[in-house]
Design a protein around this motif. Structure first.
Motif, mmCIF file in Angstrom:
data_model
loop_
_atom_site.group_PDB
_atom_site.id
_atom_site.type_symbol
_atom_site.label_atom_id
_atom_site.label_comp_id
_atom_site.label_asym_id
_atom_site.label_seq_id
_atom_site.Cartn_x
_atom_site.Cartn_y
_atom_site.Cartn_z
ATOM 1 N N PRO A 178 0.622 -0.892 0.183
ATOM 2 C CA PRO A 178 0.033 0.619 0.295
ATOM 3 C C PRO A 178 0.877 1.473 0.562
ATOM 4 O O PRO A 178 1.927 0.803 0.310
ATOM 5 C CB PRO A 178 -0.749 -0.024 0.966
ATOM 6 N N ASN A 179 0.168 2.295 -0.308
ATOM 7 C CA ASN A 179 1.204 4.059 -0.386
ATOM 8 C C ASN A 179 0.914 4.386 0.911
ATOM 9 O O ASN A 179 1.214 5.356 1.291
ATOM 10 C CB ASN A 179 0.378 4.453 -0.974
ATOM 11 N N GLY A 180 0.521 3.907 1.872
ATOM 12 C CA GLY A 180 0.039 5.108 3.196
ATOM 13 C C GLY A 180 1.251 4.350 4.701
ATOM 14 O O GLY A 180 1.940 3.172 4.059
ATOM 15 N N LEU A 181 0.904 4.410 5.713
ATOM 16 C CA LEU A 181 2.244 4.295 7.070
ATOM 17 C C LEU A 181 1.563 2.703 6.936
ATOM 18 O O LEU A 181 2.207 1.815 7.678
ATOM 19 C CB LEU A 181 1.084 5.016 7.957
ATOM 20 N N ASN A 182 0.486 1.869 6.554
ATOM 21 C CA ASN A 182 0.115 0.139 6.454
ATOM 22 C C ASN A 182 1.436 -0.312 5.839
ATOM 23 O O ASN A 182 1.107 -2.002 6.465
ATOM 24 C CB ASN A 182 -0.753 0.206 6.706
ATOM 25 N N LEU A 183 1.874 0.138 5.108
ATOM 26 C CA LEU A 183 2.677 -0.627 3.850
ATOM 27 C C LEU A 183 3.984 -1.906 4.869
ATOM 28 O O LEU A 183 4.292 -2.668 4.485
ATOM 29 C CB LEU A 183 4.331 0.073 3.716
ATOM 30 N N THR A 184 4.307 -0.972 6.445
ATOM 31 C CA THR A 184 5.450 -1.975 7.320
ATOM 32 C C THR A 184 4.782 -3.288 7.759
ATOM 33 O O THR A 184 4.914 -4.657 7.319
ATOM 34 C CB THR A 184 5.707 -1.524 8.249
ATOM 35 N N PRO A 185 3.009 -3.245 7.907
ATOM 36 C CA PRO A 185 2.080 -4.510 8.732
ATOM 37 C C PRO A 185 2.661 -5.646 7.405
ATOM 38 O O PRO A 185 2.356 -6.328 7.477
ATOM 39 C CB PRO A 185 1.440 -3.800 9.520
ATOM 40 N N VAL A 186 1.882 -4.110 6.939
ATOM 41 C CA VAL A 186 1.914 -5.609 5.113
ATOM 42 C C VAL A 186 2.372 -6.315 4.688
ATOM 43 O O VAL A 186 2.289 -7.868 4.340
ATOM 44 C CB VAL A 186 1.079 -5.034 4.068
ATOM 45 N N MET A 187 4.172 -5.325 4.322
ATOM 46 C CA MET A 187 4.918 -6.207 4.247
ATOM 47 C C MET A 187 5.314 -7.275 5.394
ATOM 48 O O MET A 187 5.609 -8.308 4.880
ATOM 49 C CB MET A 187 6.254 -5.638 4.336
ATOM 50 N N SER A 188 5.275 -6.855 6.316
ATOM 51 C CA SER A 188 5.898 -8.232 7.389
ATOM 52 C C SER A 188 4.142 -9.354 7.131
ATOM 53 O O SER A 188 5.365 -10.189 6.957
ATOM 54 C CB SER A 188 5.611 -7.773 9.526
ATOM 55 N N THR A 189 2.994 -8.674 6.884
ATOM 56 C CA THR A 189 2.457 -10.123 6.862
ATOM 57 C C THR A 189 2.212 -11.500 5.920
ATOM 58 O O THR A 189 2.369 -12.133 5.215
ATOM 59 C CB THR A 189 0.958 -9.703 6.892
ATOM 60 N N ARG A 190 2.690 -9.507 4.331
ATOM 61 C CA ARG A 190 3.173 -10.929 3.389
ATOM 62 C C ARG A 190 4.402 -11.963 3.265
ATOM 63 O O ARG A 190 4.585 -13.056 2.900
ATOM 64 C CB ARG A 190 3.097 -9.749 2.009
ATOM 65 N N ALA A 191 5.541 -11.205 4.538
ATOM 66 C CA ALA A 191 6.555 -11.772 4.004
ATOM 67 C C ALA A 191 6.407 -13.690 4.746
ATOM 68 O O ALA A 191 6.872 -14.138 4.099
ATOM 69 C CB ALA A 191 7.492 -11.252 4.593
ATOM 70 N N VAL A 192 5.722 -13.000 6.519
ATOM 71 C CA VAL A 192 4.875 -14.533 6.795
ATOM 72 C C VAL A 192 4.787 -15.305 5.880
ATOM 73 O O VAL A 192 5.140 -17.097 6.033
ATOM 74 C CB VAL A 192 4.336 -13.970 7.747
ATOM 75 N N HIS A 193 4.113 -15.370 4.784
ATOM 76 C CA HIS A 193 2.963 -16.289 4.721
ATOM 77 C C HIS A 193 3.217 -16.902 2.780
ATOM 78 O O HIS A 193 3.122 -17.383 1.822
ATOM 79 C CB HIS A 193 1.382 -15.775 4.238
ATOM 80 N N GLU A 194 4.806 -15.850 2.924
ATOM 81 C CA GLU A 194 5.363 -16.325 1.406
ATOM 82 C C GLU A 194 6.213 -16.905 1.805
ATOM 83 O O GLU A 194 6.879 -17.758 0.783
ATOM 84 C CB GLU A 194 6.063 -14.897 0.282
#
Length: 401
Positions: A178-194
Motif C-alpha cells: 500500500p501507499n500509506g503508513l500501513n506498508l510495513t505491517p502489510v510487508m511483514s504479513t506478506r513475508a510471513v505467508h510467502e
C-alpha cells in the motif's frame, strides 16, 4: 560486489533531514567491514511544503551516491518508499524514517544478517534495546505483533518497524504494497505467508525530531484492517476459522447452561435465559458458517496460487488434521441426530406431552438439522474445488502414463 541502497521517505522534515542523511553516509566504513562495498542514499521528497528538498539537495551536490527524488504531490509513506525501491541500484535495499527515530548505525548489523541468508531483516524496537516509544504506540505495536504471530504462526516482535533491509530479488514476492503508513505491517504479513526468510535485530528507538504524523486511532485501525485482509488473501480460515470457533464456543456455553437448568428440573426460562438462548443459537450457526466459509475460501486460494490444499497453505493448520475433511461425516451425523430428535419430540407432543417440556428439544433439533445441511453443502463444494486444484497434476500424471 554488494551495494546497499538506503531509501528515506521525507515529508516536511526540514528540521531533521540533514542530520539523518549525514548519519547514513557516515556508516560506510562499518558497512565495508561486513562485506558491503558501496552505499547509495535515496531521499524521496514526498511533496513537502517546506525546505526539505532544498536541504537534501545541498548534501546530494556534495556526494555522487546521493539521489534526491521529488514527488510533485504527496503520495504517502508507502508510495514514497516504493518510488525509492524502483530507483535503487543495490542488491540490498534498506529504509528508515527521516525523523531520527531509527539508528542508521545499525544498518551494518542488519546487512550482515542479510548476507548470512535472511531475505528480510527487521530492526525490532520491541526486542530488548532501549526505546523511547510512547506508551500508547508501544501497546499498539505489542498488539499488532501478537496478532501477526497468531495469524501467521511465526514469532514476530515488531510488525510495523520502519527500519529494514530487504533483498531486491524478493520484492516481487511481497508486492503489492500500500501507499500509506500501513506498508510495513502489510510487508511483514506478506513475508510471513510467502515463506520469506525473516529475522529481527533489536535496535534502540529515539524520540522523533518534529511533530509525529502518526494517528494512534486512525492508523491503528488501518494497520488492523490491512493485516487482516492480507491474511485473508493467503489463509482465510486462519481469520474466519478463529472467529467461527469462538462462535461455536459461545453456543456450547449457552447449551451447557440450558442443560444444567433442565436437569435441575427448571423447564422455563426468564428474560436472561431467552437472551442467552438467542445469542447461543446465533453464535453457533454463524460460527459454523464462518469456519466453513474460511475452509472453503482456502480451496479457492489454492487454485489461485496453484497449490494442493492437502499440502497446506501458508502456515500450520488450526487442527493437526484439517477439520473440513470431516465436514461430510460431521454434517451427516448432526443432520441425522437433529432429525431423530425432532421425530421423537413431535411424537411425544402428539402423545400429549406439554409444549413446555418439548420446545427446547424442537428448537435444538431444528438448529442441528440446519447446521448439518450447512456442513454437507460446504463439504460438497470443497470436494469440487479440491478436484479442480488437482486437475493439472492429474493431467500430467495421465500424460506421463
Amino acid at each position: 560486489m554488494c551495494t546497499l541502497s538506503v531509501v528515506i521517505p521525507a515529508y516536511n522534515e526540514e528540521n531533521g533531514i540533514a542530520e539523518i542523511m549525514e548519519r547514513v553516509l557516515s556508516i560506510r566504513p562499518a558497512l565495508r567491514k561486513v562485506g558491503i562495498d558501496d552505499l547509495e542514499l535515496l531521499v524521496v521528497d514526498d511533496g513537502s511544503k517546506d525546505n526539505t528538498a532544498v536541504i537534501a539537495q545541498k548534501i546530494a551536490d556534495q556526494d555522487d551516491n546521493v539521489v534526491i527524488i521529488k514527488h510533485e504531490v504527496n503520495k504517502g509513506y508507502g508510495g514514497a518508499l516504493k518510488t525509492g525501491f524502483s530507483r535503487a541500484k543495490g542488491e540490498l535495499i534498506g529504509f528508515l524514517d527521516a525523523d531520527g527515530t531509527y539508528p542508521p548505525e545499525y544498518f551494518p548489523l542488519l546487512c550482515e544478517q542479510a548476507l548470512n541468508g535472511a531475505d528480510l531483516v527487521i530492526g525490532s524496537r520491541m526486542a530488548g534495546e532501549q526505546s523511547q516509544m510512547p506508551a500508547t504506540r508501544r501497546v499498539g505495536n505489542i498488539f499488532f505483533a501478537g496478532l501477526l504471530t497468531m495469524l501467521g504462526w511465526q514469532k514476530i516482535t515488531d510488525s510495523a518497524s520502519g527500519m529494514r533491509v530487504v533483498k531486491r530479488e524478493i520484492l516481487t514476492q511481497i508486492y503489492p504494497l500500500p501507499n500509506g503508513l500501513n506498508l510495513t505491517p502489510v510487508m511483514s504479513t506478506r513475508a510471513v505467508h510467502e515463506g520469506i526468510r525473516m529475522c529481527e535485530i533489536p535496535i534502540p528507538y529515539s524520540e522523533r525530531i518534529g511533530r509525529s504524523k502518526l494517528s494512534v486511532i486512525r492508523d491503528g485501525l488501518l494497520f488492523l484492517q490491512s493485516m487482516v485482509w492480507t491474511v485473508m488473501a493467503y489463509n482465510p480460515v486462519r481469520v474466519l476459522g478463529i472467529m467461527g470457533l469462538a462462535g461455536v464456543f459461545l453456543a456450547l456455553l449457552s447449551i451447557f447452561g440450558l442443560i444444567v437448568a433442565r436437569l435441575s428440573g427448571d423447564t422455563t426460562i426468564g428474560p436472561w435465559g431467552v437472551a442467552a438462548l438467542f445469542a447461543g443459537m446465533v453464535a453457533g450457526v454463524t460460527g459454523v458458517a464462518l469456519f466453513a466459509l474460511g475452509a472453503t475460501s482456502n480451496y479457492l486460494v489454492s487454485l489461485f496460487y496453484k497449490k494442493n490444499i492437502r499440502q497446506g497453505l501458508f502456515g500450520k493448520p488450526i487442527f493437526k488434521k484439517p477439520l473440513e475433511s470431516r465436514f461430510g461425516l460431521l454434517g451427516s451425523i448432526t443432520f441425522l441426530a437433529g432429525l431423530v430428535l425432532s421425530i421423537v419430540s413431535l411424537t411425544l407432543g402428539i402423545s400429549g406431552w406439554e409444549i413446555e417440556r418439548l420446545w427446547l428439544y424442537l428448537l435444538g433439533s431444528a438448529m442441528m438439522i440446519l447446521v448439518g445441511v450447512q456442513l454437507i453443502l460446504y463439504w460438497a463444494l470443497m470436494r469440487v474445488l479440491e478436484d479442480l486444484s488437482q486437475r493439472e497434476l492429474l493431467i500430467r500424471q495421465d500424460l506421463n502414463g
